[in-house]
Scaffold this motif. Structure first.
Motif, PDB file in Angstrom:
ATOM      1  N   LYS A  79       0.861  -1.310  -0.112  1.00 57.51           N
ATOM      2  CA  LYS A  79       0.038  -0.125  -0.006  1.00 57.51           C
ATOM      3  C   LYS A  79       0.894   1.287   0.007  1.00 57.51           C
ATOM      4  O   LYS A  79       1.890   1.291   0.525  1.00 57.51           O
ATOM      5  CB  LYS A  79      -0.921  -0.017   1.279  1.00 57.51           C
ATOM      6  N   GLU A  91      -8.413  -4.754  -0.431  1.00 58.88           N
ATOM      7  CA  GLU A  91      -8.934  -4.349   0.928  1.00 58.88           C
ATOM      8  C   GLU A  91     -10.010  -5.727   1.201  1.00 58.88           C
ATOM      9  O   GLU A  91     -10.785  -6.198   0.584  1.00 58.88           O
ATOM     10  CB  GLU A  91      -9.878  -2.960   0.956  1.00 58.88           C
ATOM     11  N   LYS A  98     -13.851  -2.760   7.692  1.00 56.38           N
ATOM     12  CA  LYS A  98     -12.590  -3.344   6.809  1.00 56.38           C
ATOM     13  C   LYS A  98     -11.613  -4.058   7.691  1.00 56.38           C
ATOM     14  O   LYS A  98     -11.537  -3.560   9.045  1.00 56.38           O
ATOM     15  CB  LYS A  98     -11.795  -1.916   6.470  1.00 56.38           C
ATOM     16  N   ASP A 101      -5.664  -4.548   4.717  1.00 56.43           N
ATOM     17  CA  ASP A 101      -5.133  -4.393   3.370  1.00 56.43           C
ATOM     18  C   ASP A 101      -4.194  -5.774   2.888  1.00 56.43           C
ATOM     19  O   ASP A 101      -3.213  -5.955   4.007  1.00 56.43           O
ATOM     20  CB  ASP A 101      -4.320  -3.119   3.001  1.00 56.43           C
ATOM     21  N   VAL A 124      -7.967  -2.348  -5.186  1.00 50.57           N
ATOM     22  CA  VAL A 124      -7.564  -0.946  -5.271  1.00 50.57           C
ATOM     23  C   VAL A 124      -6.170  -0.585  -5.606  1.00 50.57           C
ATOM     24  O   VAL A 124      -5.425  -1.530  -5.666  1.00 50.57           O
ATOM     25  CB  VAL A 124      -7.788  -0.292  -3.951  1.00 50.57           C
ATOM     26  N   SER A 128      -4.974   3.823  -3.000  1.00 51.03           N
ATOM     27  CA  SER A 128      -6.321   3.410  -2.246  1.00 51.03           C
ATOM     28  C   SER A 128      -7.628   3.846  -3.155  1.00 51.03           C
ATOM     29  O   SER A 128      -8.597   3.851  -2.661  1.00 51.03           O
ATOM     30  CB  SER A 128      -6.433   3.861  -0.884  1.00 51.03           C
ATOM     31  N   THR A 130     -10.216   3.077  -6.294  1.00 48.65           N
ATOM     32  CA  THR A 130     -10.745   1.748  -6.556  1.00 48.65           C
ATOM     33  C   THR A 130     -10.586   1.440  -8.074  1.00 48.65           C
ATOM     34  O   THR A 130     -10.794   2.168  -8.862  1.00 48.65           O
ATOM     35  CB  THR A 130     -12.175   1.603  -6.243  1.00 48.65           C
TER      36      THR A 130
END
Length: 142
Positions: A79, A91, A98, A101, A124, A128, A130
């Motif tokens: 990430k 994710e 959530k 990640d 993603v 982050s 999408t």
């Protein structure tokens, strides 16, 4: 008689040269290409294919869910960093919350409580944003 025999062999040989050529088995996918730069020596092309599918396989064992994701033409990365098409992470959410990640295609969600849970995996970019690729499914923990 020799001419008749020769004619028969020619006709037999010509019947093998027909337009019925073998076709490849399985699914054949054509990807359109866009030519961006043309010269006499080199032609640069760019694939217009996008990430189009996310396939999930899962297996429940006791209170754990083993998940395997298959995303064609995708590389898992940590990430953060620049937005690069075809790279990113996923994710993972359980019951709308959530969890984490993930930057691997396979992972385990451990220690779920008894009952039915809704799981979601969303693909993603590293920043982050999408890809609009996600799968939602339910699992039952006994």
């Amino acid at each position: 008689m020799k001419r008749l025999l020769a004619l028969v062999f020619i006709l037999i040989g010509m019947t093998g040269c027909v337009e019925d050529k073998p076709r490849p088995e399985g699914n054949v996918i054509l990807v359109p290409l866009h030519v961006t730069n043309v010269s006499n020596d080199v032609v640069e092309v760019v694939s217009q294919s996008q990430l189009a599918s996310l396939n999930i396989k899962h297996y429940v064992r006791n209170k754990d869910v083993y998940v395997e994701c298959y995303i064609p033409n995708f590389s898992f990365k940590e990430k953060g960093g620049n937005k690069v098409s075809g790279e990113g992470h996923i994710e993972v959410s359980v019951d709308g919350k959530k969890i984490d990640d993930m930057n691997t295609a396979a992972f385990i969600v451990k220690g779920l409580n008894r009952g039915v849970h809704e799981m979601m995996v969303e693909v993603v970019h590293n920043d982050s944003t999408t890809y609009d690729l996600k799968k939602i499914w339910t699992v039952s923990i006994q």
